[in-house]
Design a protein around this motif. Structure first.
Motif, PDB file in Angstrom:
ATOM      1  N   UNK A  63       0.817  -1.210   0.000  1.00  0.00           N
ATOM      2  CA  UNK A  63       0.000   0.000   0.000  1.00  0.00           C
ATOM      3  C   UNK A  63       0.846   1.253   0.000  1.00  0.00           C
ATOM      4  N   UNK A  64       0.450   2.234  -0.802  1.00  0.00           N
ATOM      5  CA  UNK A  64       1.193   3.494  -0.870  1.00  0.00           C
ATOM      6  C   UNK A  64       0.297   4.700  -0.651  1.00  0.00           C
ATOM      7  N   UNK A  65      -0.803   4.814  -1.314  1.00  0.00           N
ATOM      8  CA  UNK A  65      -1.675   5.967  -1.103  1.00  0.00           C
ATOM      9  C   UNK A  65      -2.274   5.956   0.290  1.00  0.00           C
ATOM     10  N   UNK A  66      -2.317   7.124   0.926  1.00  0.00           N
ATOM     11  CA  UNK A  66      -2.942   7.210   2.242  1.00  0.00           C
ATOM     12  C   UNK A  66      -3.419   8.626   2.517  1.00  0.00           C
ATOM     13  N   UNK A  67      -4.457   8.708   3.341  1.00  0.00           N
ATOM     14  CA  UNK A  67      -4.927   9.947   3.950  1.00  0.00           C
ATOM     15  C   UNK A  67      -4.986   9.701   5.446  1.00  0.00           C
ATOM     16  N   UNK A  76      13.763  16.490  12.687  1.00  0.00           N
ATOM     17  CA  UNK A  76      14.125  17.424  11.622  1.00  0.00           C
ATOM     18  C   UNK A  76      12.924  17.907  10.808  1.00  0.00           C
ATOM     19  N   UNK A  77      11.717  17.548  11.201  1.00  0.00           N
ATOM     20  CA  UNK A  77      10.517  17.905  10.437  1.00  0.00           C
ATOM     21  C   UNK A  77      10.220  19.399  10.574  1.00  0.00           C
ATOM     22  N   UNK A  78       9.937  20.046   9.439  1.00  0.00           N
ATOM     23  CA  UNK A  78       9.624  21.486   9.438  1.00  0.00           C
ATOM     24  C   UNK A  78       8.322  21.821   8.724  1.00  0.00           C
ATOM     25  N   UNK A  79       7.786  20.881   7.934  1.00  0.00           N
ATOM     26  CA  UNK A  79       6.648  21.211   7.071  1.00  0.00           C
ATOM     27  C   UNK A  79       5.297  20.916   7.726  1.00  0.00           C
ATOM     28  N   UNK A  80       5.265  20.026   8.738  1.00  0.00           N
ATOM     29  CA  UNK A  80       4.002  19.602   9.328  1.00  0.00           C
ATOM     30  C   UNK A  80       4.125  19.535  10.841  1.00  0.00           C
ATOM     31  N   UNK A  81       2.961  19.474  11.495  1.00  0.00           N
ATOM     32  CA  UNK A  81       2.909  19.340  12.944  1.00  0.00           C
ATOM     33  C   UNK A  81       1.819  18.337  13.309  1.00  0.00           C
ATOM     34  N   UNK A  82       1.839  17.777  14.512  1.00  0.00           N
ATOM     35  CA  UNK A  82       0.772  16.864  14.921  1.00  0.00           C
ATOM     36  C   UNK A  82      -0.605  17.522  14.782  1.00  0.00           C
ATOM     37  N   UNK A  83      -1.550  16.736  14.276  1.00  0.00           N
ATOM     38  CA  UNK A  83      -2.889  17.237  14.033  1.00  0.00           C
ATOM     39  C   UNK A  83      -3.159  17.614  12.597  1.00  0.00           C
ATOM     40  N   UNK A  84      -2.112  17.791  11.790  1.00  0.00           N
ATOM     41  CA  UNK A  84      -2.300  18.144  10.380  1.00  0.00           C
ATOM     42  C   UNK A  84      -2.904  16.963   9.616  1.00  0.00           C
ATOM     43  N   UNK A  85      -3.816  17.276   8.696  1.00  0.00           N
ATOM     44  CA  UNK A  85      -4.399  16.261   7.816  1.00  0.00           C
ATOM     45  C   UNK A  85      -3.598  16.219   6.525  1.00  0.00           C
ATOM     46  N   UNK A  86      -3.150  15.032   6.145  1.00  0.00           N
ATOM     47  CA  UNK A  86      -2.224  14.899   5.024  1.00  0.00           C
ATOM     48  C   UNK A  86      -2.675  13.806   4.055  1.00  0.00           C
ATOM     49  N   UNK A  87      -2.095  13.856   2.859  1.00  0.00           N
ATOM     50  CA  UNK A  87      -2.253  12.778   1.874  1.00  0.00           C
ATOM     51  C   UNK A  87      -0.940  12.614   1.144  1.00  0.00           C
ATOM     52  N   UNK A  88      -0.656  11.386   0.697  1.00  0.00           N
ATOM     53  CA  UNK A  88       0.660  11.112   0.128  1.00  0.00           C
ATOM     54  C   UNK A  88       0.666   9.722  -0.495  1.00  0.00           C
TER      55      UNK A  88
END
Length: 335
Positions: A63-67, A76-88
Motif C-alpha cells: 500500500x502506498x496511497x494514504x490519507x 528534523x521535520x519542518x513542514x508539518x505538525x501533529x494534528x495536520x491532515x495529510x495525503x501522500x
C-alpha cells in the motif's frame, strides 16, 4: 496496530492467504518522518505487481496511497505538525500504508484537500504525482502551453489516465484524446474532459483516423504498451514524444529513430528511492493539487469504495485491479 500483509507471492488474489490480517508494533518516526494515523487508502497496480513478484522473508505490508492525521514528527521535520491532515503516496522501499499507523518522509507529503472526504482524497496521490511528472517533467509540456498539439492517452480510464486527462485539459492547451473500451469507461473519460474518446480494443490508427486525427504529437501509454506499440509509433508525428509507465518485457526503440521520436519513462518513486535533491517537489505538487481541487479546477478520481481496510476487502480490490476493468481508483476506509 492492525495491518494487512502478504507472505507468499504464488497465490491468486482471491485466495484467503494471499493477504492476511496481522498485528504489528507501532513504528517510531526518524528525523524527517511523520507518523500518520491512516484513515483511508487506495489500491494501485504496483500493489499487485509486488505481491506477485517474490515471497518476502517476513510478512510485508503493501500500500502506498494514504490519507490520515499526523500524530508524531521526527526531530528534523519542518513542514508539518501533529494534528495536520495529510495525503501522500509513500516510498517503494518502506513498509506500506495498509496499516493503522504509517511512517512517511515529510518531503513527499501534501496537505489534504479540505473540500474532499478522506476516501475522495485517498484516490489521488500516487496517480496524481505520476500524471503530473509525466506531463510536465517527462513530456515537457509547459503549463498553459501545447496550443495546436495533441496528446493521446492510452488507458485513460485508469487511475493515472483519469488524472492525466484532467491536468492536460485544465492546465494546458493540448487537444486531449483518451482511449477506453467499454461504454461506462468511455463516458468516464469524456466526463473528465477529453476532447475525444476512442476505443483501444480496435487499431489505434484506425480510431484516430475516424476522429480526423491521423497523427498525434505525444502519446502517454499507460497500459498494454507492447500490444499497442506498433500502432503508437505509426500514429506519432515526426519528432513526437512517447512516455510510458507500464513494464513491457521488451521494447525495441529502433522503430522510433526514423521519426526522431523521443522516449520517456516515468516512475513516481524515483525521487524518494534515490532521495534526489528535488525530492520535495512531490510535496509542492501535492499541495498545488490540493489548491486546484479546493478551487474546483480538478476533481477526485475515486471510482469504487470497497469498505473497511482489511484483508478480505483488499483481496477483492487486488482481484479487480488484475482484471484490468477498473474505472478510476478503488478506495478503502477505516479500520
Amino acid at each position: 496496530m492492525k495491518a494487512i500483509a502478504y507472505t507468499r507471492h504464488d497465490l491468486p488474489a482471491d485466495d484467503p492467504q494471499a493477504l492476511i490480517d496481522i498485528d504489528l508494533p507501532t513504528p517510531e518516526p526518524g528525523p524527517h518522518d511523520l507518523l500518520v494515523a491512516v484513515r483511508a487508502i487506495s489500491v494501485n497496480p504496483v500493489d499487485t505487481k509486488i505481491r506477485r513478484s517474490a515471497t518476502p522473508e517476513a510478512p510485508r505490508v503493501l500500500g502506498w496511497d494514504a490519507v490520515g492525521t499526523v500524530t508524531a514528527i521526527g526531530s528534523a521535520v519542518t513542514l508539518f505538525k501533529p494534528g495536520d491532515e495529510v495525503y501522500y503516496a509513500g516510498a517503494l522501499t518502506r513498509p506500506g500504508t495498509n496499516a493503522e499507523f504509517h511512517l512517511v518522509d515529510e518531503r513527499i507529503v501534501g496537505t489534504k484537500p479540505r473540500t474532499l472526504s478522506d476516501a475522495q482524497a485517498a484516490a489521488l496521490p500516487l496517480t496524481t504525482i505520476t500524471a503530473w511528472e509525466l506531463l510536465f517533467d517527462r513530456l515537457g509540456v509547459p503549463e498553459g502551453g501545447g496550443e495546436g498539439q495533441s496528446l493521446l492517452v492510452v488507458g485513460a480510464a485508469g487511475g493515472v489516465g483519469s488524472m492525466l486527462v484532467q491536468l492536460a485539459r485544465k492546465l494546458t492547451r493540448l487537444t486531449v484524446i483518451g482511449t477506453a473500451s467499454r461504454t461506462e469507461t468511455r463516458q468516464w473519460v469524456q466526463d473528465l474532459g477529453a476532447h475525444h474518446v476512442i476505443d483501444h480494443g480496435k487499431p489505434l490508427t484506425e480510431e484516430l483516423a475516424r476522429i480526423g486525427a491521423p497523427q498525434v504529437d505525444m502519446v502517454a501509454s499507460l497500459t498494454h504498451t507492447e500490444e499497442h506499440y506498433a500502432r503508437i509509433v505509426e500514429a506519432l508525428a515526426p519528432q513526437g514524444r512517447l512516455t510510458l509507465i507500464d513494464d513491457p518485457a521488451m521494447l525495441n526503440a529502433m522503430p522510433l529513430k526514423s521519426k526522431s521520436i523521443s522516449l520517456h519513462l516515468e516512475m513516481m518513486f524515483t525521487r524518494s528511492l534515490f532521495e534526489t535533491p528535488d525530492m520535495a517537489r512531490q510535496h509542492e505538487l501535492l499541495d498545488r493539487v490540493s489548491r486546484l481541487i479546493d478551487d474546483g479546477v480538478l476533481k477526485t478520481t475515486l471510482g469504487d469504495h470497497y469498505g473497511k481496510i482489511n484483508a478480505a476487502n483488499l483481496r477483492r480490490a487486488h482481484a479487480m485491479l488484475e482484471s484490468s476493468k477498473t474505472r478510476g481508483k478503488i478506495v478503502l476506509e477505516g479500520f
